[in-house]
Design a protein around this motif. Structure first.
Motif, PDB file in Angstrom:
ATOM      1  N   GLN A  28       0.826  -1.209   0.000  1.00 58.39           N
ATOM      2  CA  GLN A  28       0.000   0.000   0.000  1.00 58.39           C
ATOM      3  C   GLN A  28       0.864   1.265   0.000  1.00 58.39           C
ATOM      4  O   GLN A  28       0.627   2.190  -0.782  1.00 58.39           O
ATOM      5  N   ALA A  29       1.877   1.287   0.857  1.00 57.52           N
ATOM      6  CA  ALA A  29       2.742   2.461   0.958  1.00 57.52           C
ATOM      7  C   ALA A  29       3.599   2.636  -0.289  1.00 57.52           C
ATOM      8  O   ALA A  29       3.791   3.761  -0.779  1.00 57.52           O
ATOM      9  N   THR A  30       4.114   1.536  -0.824  1.00 62.41           N
ATOM     10  CA  THR A  30       4.968   1.620  -2.012  1.00 62.41           C
ATOM     11  C   THR A  30       4.165   2.040  -3.232  1.00 62.41           C
ATOM     12  O   THR A  30       4.646   2.807  -4.076  1.00 62.41           O
ATOM     13  N   THR A  31       2.939   1.559  -3.335  1.00 66.15           N
ATOM     14  CA  THR A  31       2.063   1.979  -4.434  1.00 66.15           C
ATOM     15  C   THR A  31       1.843   3.486  -4.392  1.00 66.15           C
ATOM     16  O   THR A  31       1.856   4.164  -5.424  1.00 66.15           O
ATOM     17  N   GLU A  32       1.653   4.014  -3.199  1.00 67.63           N
ATOM     18  CA  GLU A  32       1.481   5.462  -3.059  1.00 67.63           C
ATOM     19  C   GLU A  32       2.711   6.216  -3.576  1.00 67.63           C
ATOM     20  O   GLU A  32       2.579   7.243  -4.246  1.00 67.63           O
ATOM     21  N   GLU A  33       3.901   5.693  -3.288  1.00 69.24           N
ATOM     22  CA  GLU A  33       5.126   6.313  -3.791  1.00 69.24           C
ATOM     23  C   GLU A  33       5.172   6.283  -5.312  1.00 69.24           C
ATOM     24  O   GLU A  33       5.517   7.282  -5.962  1.00 69.24           O
TER      25      GLU A  33
END
Length: 217
Positions: free
Chosen positions: A68-73
């Motif tokens: 989830q966090a990496t997708t946001e990046e």
């Protein structure tokens, strides 16, 4: 290739949900396929919206927050884009789908997500693929080994699944529904947000884990 089955895995995806008015139209057509032609795959405007998958994988559930966090990046500098509708296909086995043109922007987005998110699979290959690996063409076998799915990287294709009718219904589906869906060919669907979700009830629902608004520069 990891094969530890004691871990809990989630079937996850990053996708674009089809916007209105086409969302309701396709969900209605999907319900008709279920009612008239025994489709087990049934779209719904809220529980299971029609969608275009850009990245998909089984991952250890403990890695969901990292994905989830990496997708946001990855999406931080992605601007709104259009999805271009192609032909409607009705396969002999009953699978009904609408092709999506692979633009440079869509392919680049897939590749960017794949490059950053594949690590979170930890090499896992779902049993349904591991047990049948030899039955796939060599290029799909390679994709399964590297990415955990049949058509990733150079093999990436995009589509909107409408349903999976019973094989004996195929002639009727081709006569009744395919021309209606084919009318969508050439339309461009505006995509202003993407979603990270995991599978709920197969063919019936998804659990949205995060919604990403694209950068409106």
């Amino acid at each position: 290739m990891a094969s530890c089955m004691s871990l809990e895995y989630s079937y996850t995806a990053v996708a674009a949900f089809v916007p209105e008015p086409y969302r309701t139209r396709l969900a209605t057509d999907s319900r008709a396929l279920a009612e008239k032609h025994k489709s087990w795959f049934v779209l719904d405007e809220t529980e299971f919206p029609p969608h275009v998958t850009i990245w998909i994988a089984y991952i250890p559930t403990r890695n969901v927050p990292a994905v989830q966090a990496t997708t946001e990046e990855v999406l931080r500098h992605v601007t709104p884009f259009g999805i271009h509708i192609g032909d409607t296909k009705v396969e002999n086995g009953g699978y009904v789908s609408i092709e999506v043109d692979i633009t440079d922007q869509l392919r680049n987005l897939h590749n960017a997500l794949l490059a950053r998110l594949n690590q979170f699979r930890e090499g896992y290959l779902d049993k349904k693929y591991a047990d049948t690996l030899a039955s796939f063409p060599p290029d799909q076998q390679e994709s399964l080994k590297r990415y955990g799915t049949r058509k990733a990287g150079p093999l990436f294709t995009a589509h909107i699944t409408v349903g999976v009718a019973s094989p004996d219904s195929v002639p009727a589906v081709r006569e009744e529904l395919q021309p209606k869906l084919q009318e969508l060919k050439g339309k461009t669907l505006p995509i202003k947000e993407l979603f990270f979700f995991r599978q709920g009830k197969p063919g019936r629902s998804v659990e949205v884990l995060c919604q990403y608004q694209l950068n409106h520069k």
